[in-house]
Enzyme design. Structure first.
Site, PDB file in Angstrom:
ATOM      1  N   LYS A 111       0.812  -1.214   0.000  1.00 23.62           N
ATOM      2  CA  LYS A 111       0.000   0.000   0.000  1.00 23.62           C
ATOM      3  C   LYS A 111       0.847   1.266   0.000  1.00 23.62           C
ATOM      4  O   LYS A 111       0.361   2.335  -0.390  1.00 23.62           O
ATOM      5  CB  LYS A 111      -0.944  -0.015   1.206  1.00 23.62           C
ATOM      6  CG  LYS A 111      -1.936  -1.173   1.168  1.00 23.62           C
ATOM      7  CD  LYS A 111      -2.785  -1.237   2.427  1.00 23.62           C
ATOM      8  CE  LYS A 111      -3.725  -2.432   2.388  1.00 23.62           C
ATOM      9  NZ  LYS A 111      -4.533  -2.556   3.624  1.00 23.62           N
ATOM     10  N   CYS A 112       2.079   1.163   0.470  1.00 27.51           N
ATOM     11  CA  CYS A 112       2.937   2.350   0.475  1.00 27.51           C
ATOM     12  C   CYS A 112       3.349   2.738  -0.941  1.00 27.51           C
ATOM     13  O   CYS A 112       3.531   3.918  -1.246  1.00 27.51           O
ATOM     14  CB  CYS A 112       4.172   2.106   1.339  1.00 27.51           C
ATOM     15  SG  CYS A 112       3.792   1.921   3.101  1.00 27.51           S
ATOM     16  N   ASN A 113       3.508   1.735  -1.814  1.00 31.25           N
ATOM     17  CA  ASN A 113       3.923   1.994  -3.197  1.00 31.25           C
ATOM     18  C   ASN A 113       2.808   1.746  -4.194  1.00 31.25           C
ATOM     19  O   ASN A 113       3.027   1.824  -5.405  1.00 31.25           O
ATOM     20  CB  ASN A 113       5.127   1.116  -3.562  1.00 31.25           C
ATOM     21  CG  ASN A 113       6.350   1.438  -2.734  1.00 31.25           C
ATOM     22  OD1 ASN A 113       6.592   2.592  -2.416  1.00 31.25           O
ATOM     23  ND2 ASN A 113       7.117   0.425  -2.363  1.00 31.25           N
TER      24      ASN A 113
END
Length: 728
Positions: free
Chosen positions: A689-691
């Site tokens: 989810k961060c990328n």
């Protein structure tokens, strides 16, 4: 050097977050005799807020300071909370700084107590703040709060000067010589816009960071950056004219007058009966002309109507194509009454109408795409990230703590880290900013700050009002939009119109009433058939109507319309006036409210409607393949999306998006970074989810691929939902 370290600390804590509250608190604790008190730094008793900042006296410690003298001193920083000491500068720190400065001699007046030093390398000049102004030093009220002596101060470089001998200062309109000096500044965005420094400083103090801009081209970002560099103090506060209560009340009166050439109403042009053919409908463009529905052959109030002047503007702007000639239909009226309108006299009080006409004259310039508008708002976000620690099991309180932290600045990029309250080691895990903002908007929608089912209005919650939660809610919405998060999507049209056009120009509807008892009263009022029935109803609810200020004398059955309108306006608008004003102030964060009021049509959809349903094509186009991937797996992926769309899987499109990005819909400004896909040899898919990256498992058959995807996505989302369910 110690002085340099002090400046860095002061930048992190004092910064612009300190500035907006200064004028607000300056006079609260100011004793009557403070005008004769002497500043401990500059040793002057002058009280000139424009030059030296507000002067404040701490009676307990018998200590007086000028705000700018305190803020620009080189060896002090804010270590306390804002209400501690003097603007968060602790008393013991101020005394230490005074002691340090007592050993330094001013390079201008040659007296001791010079607490401000030039930041240029190897420059040893020190001076008092007033002496620095006298010697034309530059003080930068941003960043590290640097000061520059007269030898090392920044200057404006003008490559060529094709101007005539003299030009007007665009603020005071007095002639100045267009040569950049300390007292004369040039706009960085308009080559022939020149200003007196003193004029700019007065304008900046009055306008604040949200309204201070170039007087010629209206640019704010480039203009403010240059003015800060050249030593103009721009306080982060609302404009002084916005803080005056009801300053423009007379300009916001609702127009009720029929202006068509042939008014058919026997009761006169000012006669207005809602929900009837004699209801007055205002021009949808300017709002400063009106017509009875019957006088312009309008079937209902939902039909659009423009006055003659606005219609001519729309035609000249190419808004409509010229209709082909055709014979008039046979009707009882020989000529359409719409053609008989005359331009009504435009009263000065109708400033909003004039503004709308200006927008129309500029054609499609103001019909902007919402994603472009939000991206423009995002330009003001600085790349320097500020860490916000979030307990994922308690998003709401974590967000409140983070946004209320004195080190938090909404104009800095947000770096989300998650912590687990059960982890005794306090380990932090990187989190997705867009996932956090998406969860926060869900929490806000379900909070007691709003009432209603799908389309929500503000509620009246005394505890939330006491804790200033409505302001925080408005700030959360603004931060979510500017930082790439989702839009609310649950506002009622009435709430949005109040924000965009003002409560005075908004008419609520019965659907806005969520209180069953109040709704029943209004239904009884609207269905009353006789004056006796209406009087009986008024007697039944006498105390309630008297309490809310809606008690009126009933003389005819038509009075029921005004009675119903009064109750509706009170319950939906007047009752929640305090929460609304607080929420509106929060929404001004990062200039979001101003943008909404400039482009209301663009923002209406994302505030009042949920995003469109995801489809297989939308998701397929959304995720890009950046690396060399397995062709068969990509084929399985497209087949899997089509199966979900056909209802052959318990997983939904929203589930896939949440699994990969943390968001259940595409934010108005899009994802950053763009969602991507890679194929890896593993048993189950993985969502980063961060990328915004989705890793697909490489399998030999489609059945294995589908089972792997279904199992991982459903169970991951179920576990996350269980973690958050107890708080929601």
């Amino acid at each position: 050097m110690a002085c340099g370290a002090a400046r860095e600390e002061k930048s992190d804590t004092a910064s612009l977050e300190l500035l907006p509250s200064a004028p607000r608190k300056m006079n609260e604790n100011k004793p009557g005799g403070s005008q004769n008190s002497t500043c401990v730094f500059c040793r002057k008793n002058d009280d000139c807020p424009i030059k030296y900042g507000e002067k404040k006296t701490n009676e307990k410690w018998n200590l007086t300071v000028h705000y700018y003298c305190l803020l620009m001193s080189s060896g002090i920083w804010q270590r306390g909370k804002e209400e501690e000491g003097v603007y968060g500068f602790l008393i013991e720190d101020i005394r230490k700084e005074v002691t340090r400065a007592s050993k330094l001699k001013c390079s201008v007046c040659k007296k001791t107590g010079a607490s401000i030093g030039c930041v240029a390398p190897r420059c040893k000049r020190s001076y008092h703040f007033p002496c620095g102004l006298q010697r034309e030093c530059i003080f930068q009220f941003t960043g590290n709060f640097a000061s520059f002596c007269w030898k090392h101060r920044p200057v404006q470089i003008i490559t060529s000067n094709n101007c005539r001998d003299s030009l007007l200062c665009t603020i005071c309109l007095e002639f100045i010589e267009p040569i950049p000096t300390y007292s004369v500044l040039r706009s960085p965005c308009c080559k022939n816009a020149w200003f007196h420094r003193d004029c700019l400083q007065v304008q900046a103090i009055n306008a604040g960071v949200f309204f201070f801009r170039c007087t010629v081209c209206n640019n704010s970002d480039i203009f403010q950056k240059e003015m800060l560099r050249m030593g103009i103090h721009i306080p982060e506060k609302d404009a002084s004219w916005e803080l005056e209560e009801n300053a423009y009340q007379e300009l916001l009166q609702h127009y009720e007058h029929c202006d068509v050439l042939r008014c058919r109403c026997k009761e006169g042009r000012d006669y207005n009966v809602p929900d009837s053919k004699w209801e007055i409908k205002c021009c949808q463009c300017c709002g400063s002309s009106g017509t009875h529905l019957a006088c312009s052959s309008l079937q209902s109030r939902e039909q659009n109507w423009e006055c003659l002047e606005c219609r001519s503007i729309l035609y000249s702007a190419g808004e409509f194509q010229k209709a082909k000639k055709h014979s008039l239909p046979k009707t009882n009226v020989g000529i359409n009454d719409c053609l008989l309108e005359e331009s009504s006299p435009k009263l000065p009080r109708q400033s909003l109408g004039d503004q709308h006409k200006d927008l129309l004259r500029q054609g499609s310039k103001f019909r902007r795409d919402i994603s472009t508008l939000i991206i423009e708002l995002g330009f003001q976000v600085k790349k320097k990230p500020k860490k916000v620690v979030i307990n994922k099991a308690n998003i709401w309180n974590s967000a409140l703590d983070g946004f209320r932290n004195r080190n938090f600045n909404p104009s800095y990029a947000i770096d989300i880290v998650y912590v687990n309250e059960n982890d005794h080691f306090g380990r932090e895990q990187p989190g997705s900013k867009q996932e956090f903002l998406s969860l926060l908007m869900q929490q806000l929608e379900n909070s007691p700050l709003f009432e209603g089912s799908l389309s929500k209005n503000l509620s009246l919650n005394s505890q939330a009002l006491k804790e200033n939660l409505y302001y925080e809610a408005g700030k959360m919405v603004a931060i979510s939009l500017v930082h790439g998060g989702p839009s609310p999507g649950f506002f009622s049209q009435t709430l949005f119109n109040c924000l965009a056009y003002g409560p005075e120009n908004t008419q609520p509807v019965l659907d806005d009433v969520s209180d069953f008892d109040v709704a029943q009263i209004m239904i009884r009022v609207n269905t009353a058939a006789t004056v006796a029935d209406l009087n009986s109803l008024v007697n039944d609810y006498y105390k309630y109507l008297e309490l809310i200020g809606c008690l009126r004398l009933i003389t005819s059955i038509s009075d029921k319309y005004m009675l119903a309108k009064d109750i509706l306006v009170y319950h939906v608008i007047k009752r929640v006036q305090a929460p609304f004003e607080s929420f509106k102030q929060g929404l001004k964060t990062l200039g979001v409210l101003e943008k909404i009021q400039t482009y209301p049509e663009a923002f209406f959809h994302i505030f009042c409607h949920k995003p469109e349903n995801l489809s297989a094509k939308i998701l397929s186009d959304l995720f890009t393949v950046h690396t060399l991937s397995d062709v068969q797996t990509l084929g399985f992926w497209n087949s899997y999306l089509q199966a979900i769309e056909d209802g052959k899987s318990t997983v939904t499109m929203e589930d896939i998006l949440i699994f990969a990005t943390g968001c259940k819909s595409i934010p108005p400004a899009g994802f950053k970074p763009n969602p991507s896909i890679e194929c890896l040899h593993m048993d189950f898919p993985v969502g980063n989810k961060c990328n915004n990256c989705l890793a697909l498992p490489i399998t030999s058959t489609y059945k294995e691929f589908q089972e792997s995807m279904d199992f991982a996505i459903k169970n991951t989302l179920r576990l996350e939902k269980e973690e958050n369910s107890h708080f929601i």
